[in-house]
Design a protein around this motif. Structure first.
Motif, PDB file in Angstrom:
ATOM      1  N   TRP A 190      -1.066 -43.070  40.374  1.00 28.10           N
ATOM      2  CA  TRP A 190      -1.496 -41.719  40.670  1.00 28.10           C
ATOM      3  C   TRP A 190      -2.904 -42.039  41.245  1.00 28.10           C
ATOM      4  N   LEU A 191      -3.772 -42.673  40.681  1.00 27.58           N
ATOM      5  CA  LEU A 191      -5.226 -42.793  41.141  1.00 27.58           C
ATOM      6  C   LEU A 191      -5.273 -43.577  42.356  1.00 27.58           C
ATOM      7  N   LYS A 192      -4.539 -44.346  42.701  1.00 24.38           N
ATOM      8  CA  LYS A 192      -4.495 -44.958  44.010  1.00 24.38           C
ATOM      9  C   LYS A 192      -3.808 -44.092  45.149  1.00 24.38           C
ATOM     10  N   LEU A 193      -3.123 -43.184  44.793  1.00 30.74           N
ATOM     11  CA  LEU A 193      -2.285 -42.015  45.572  1.00 30.74           C
ATOM     12  C   LEU A 193      -3.585 -41.129  45.779  1.00 30.74           C
ATOM     13  N   ALA A 234      -2.252 -33.089  40.835  1.00 30.81           N
ATOM     14  CA  ALA A 234      -1.215 -32.275  40.133  1.00 30.81           C
ATOM     15  C   ALA A 234      -0.836 -33.214  38.970  1.00 30.81           C
ATOM     16  N   ALA A 235      -0.250 -34.485  39.547  1.00 27.51           N
ATOM     17  CA  ALA A 235       0.227 -35.531  38.465  1.00 27.51           C
ATOM     18  C   ALA A 235      -0.743 -35.907  37.450  1.00 27.51           C
ATOM     19  N   LEU A 236      -2.104 -36.045  37.965  1.00 25.18           N
ATOM     20  CA  LEU A 236      -2.923 -36.644  36.844  1.00 25.18           C
ATOM     21  C   LEU A 236      -3.519 -35.545  36.051  1.00 25.18           C
ATOM     22  N   VAL A 237      -3.442 -34.158  36.521  1.00 27.79           N
ATOM     23  CA  VAL A 237      -3.497 -32.975  35.601  1.00 27.79           C
ATOM     24  C   VAL A 237      -2.477 -33.001  34.606  1.00 27.79           C
ATOM     25  N   HIS A 238      -1.178 -33.506  35.013  1.00 26.03           N
ATOM     26  CA  HIS A 238      -0.109 -33.426  34.269  1.00 26.03           C
ATOM     27  C   HIS A 238      -0.140 -34.141  33.161  1.00 26.03           C
ATOM     28  N   ASN A 239      -0.730 -35.409  33.352  1.00 33.40           N
ATOM     29  CA  ASN A 239      -0.810 -36.617  32.421  1.00 33.40           C
ATOM     30  C   ASN A 239      -2.159 -36.382  31.665  1.00 33.40           C
ATOM     31  N   ARG A 240      -2.920 -35.392  31.790  1.00 33.34           N
ATOM     32  CA  ARG A 240      -4.091 -35.182  31.232  1.00 33.34           C
ATOM     33  C   ARG A 240      -4.930 -36.515  31.184  1.00 33.34           C
ATOM     34  N   HIS A 241      -5.249 -36.867  32.377  1.00 30.72           N
ATOM     35  CA  HIS A 241      -5.942 -38.002  32.592  1.00 30.72           C
ATOM     36  C   HIS A 241      -7.560 -37.968  32.206  1.00 30.72           C
ATOM     37  N   LYS A 242      -8.067 -38.798  31.664  1.00 29.78           N
ATOM     38  CA  LYS A 242      -9.307 -38.683  31.144  1.00 29.78           C
ATOM     39  C   LYS A 242     -10.499 -38.435  32.093  1.00 29.78           C
ATOM     40  N   GLY A 243     -10.465 -39.083  33.263  1.00 30.03           N
ATOM     41  CA  GLY A 243     -11.393 -38.958  34.331  1.00 30.03           C
ATOM     42  C   GLY A 243     -11.129 -38.030  35.408  1.00 30.03           C
ATOM     43  N   MET A 244     -10.681 -36.883  35.094  1.00 26.66           N
ATOM     44  CA  MET A 244     -10.245 -35.658  35.902  1.00 26.66           C
ATOM     45  C   MET A 244     -11.434 -35.121  36.516  1.00 26.66           C
TER      46      MET A 244
END
Length: 167
Positions: A76-79, A93-103
């Motif tokens: 997702w980060l690559k996208l 939106a996917a990174l928000v959904h996955n609660r990515h730490k580097g948001m």
């Protein structure tokens, strides 16, 4: 004689059809992911789950669900750097959904993105910048609803994957 000829023609048609289907099938999950990303790039839109006056299921959003179910945070980060503005918005939106730490860093970059994207939220459409989509991600993404849709997918109650991007 006519019945035998009809059966032979029918079998030939069915055989040809199944050969055509087998050559068009995707060979791996990676092929499926690339196919969905390509289709989403072609459609170029960011959509909510249901669009239009009658609330038809959005193929774009279904593609997002498929990718959300398939990709990890690194992908997702690559996208987030993809050439397609709609894929970048869905990646956020996917990174928000996955609660990515580097948001925080990801969001800072997105809030500078002035690329215009066609959108359709319910029966309302137009163009928005990627920055505006990120600032108002709830227009097309809702964690509770997405979790519900993914749970239905896992139990086999959601069949969107069978008709994803049919031509």
């Amino acid at each position: 004689m006519k019945v035998k000829l009809f059966i032979v023609i029918l079998l030939l048609c069915c055989g040809h059809s199944s050969i055509a289907q087998n050559s068009a099938q995707l060979k791996s999950q990676a092929d499926s992911v690339e196919y969905v990303k390509t289709k989403m790039r072609q459609l170029r839109e960011v959509n909510s789950y249901a669009i239009g006056f009658a609330g038809q299921q959005s193929m774009q959003f279904q593609g997002f669900l498929f990718l959300l179910n398939t990709l990890d945070n690194e992908q997702w980060l690559k996208l987030t750097k993809d050439t397609s503005a709609c894929l970048r918005a869905y990646a956020y939106a996917a990174l928000v959904h996955n609660r990515h730490k580097g948001m925080t860093d990801v969001e800072k970059n997105f809030l500078k993105d002035s690329t215009q994207v066609p959108v359709m939220f319910g029966c309302i459409g137009g163009d928005m910048t990627v920055a505006a989509l990120v600032a108002n991600v709830s227009n097309f993404y809702n964690r509770k609803f997405v979790n519900q849709l993914l749970a239905e997918y896992y139990t086999g109650n959601l069949f969107w994957h069978r008709r994803l991007f049919q031509n």
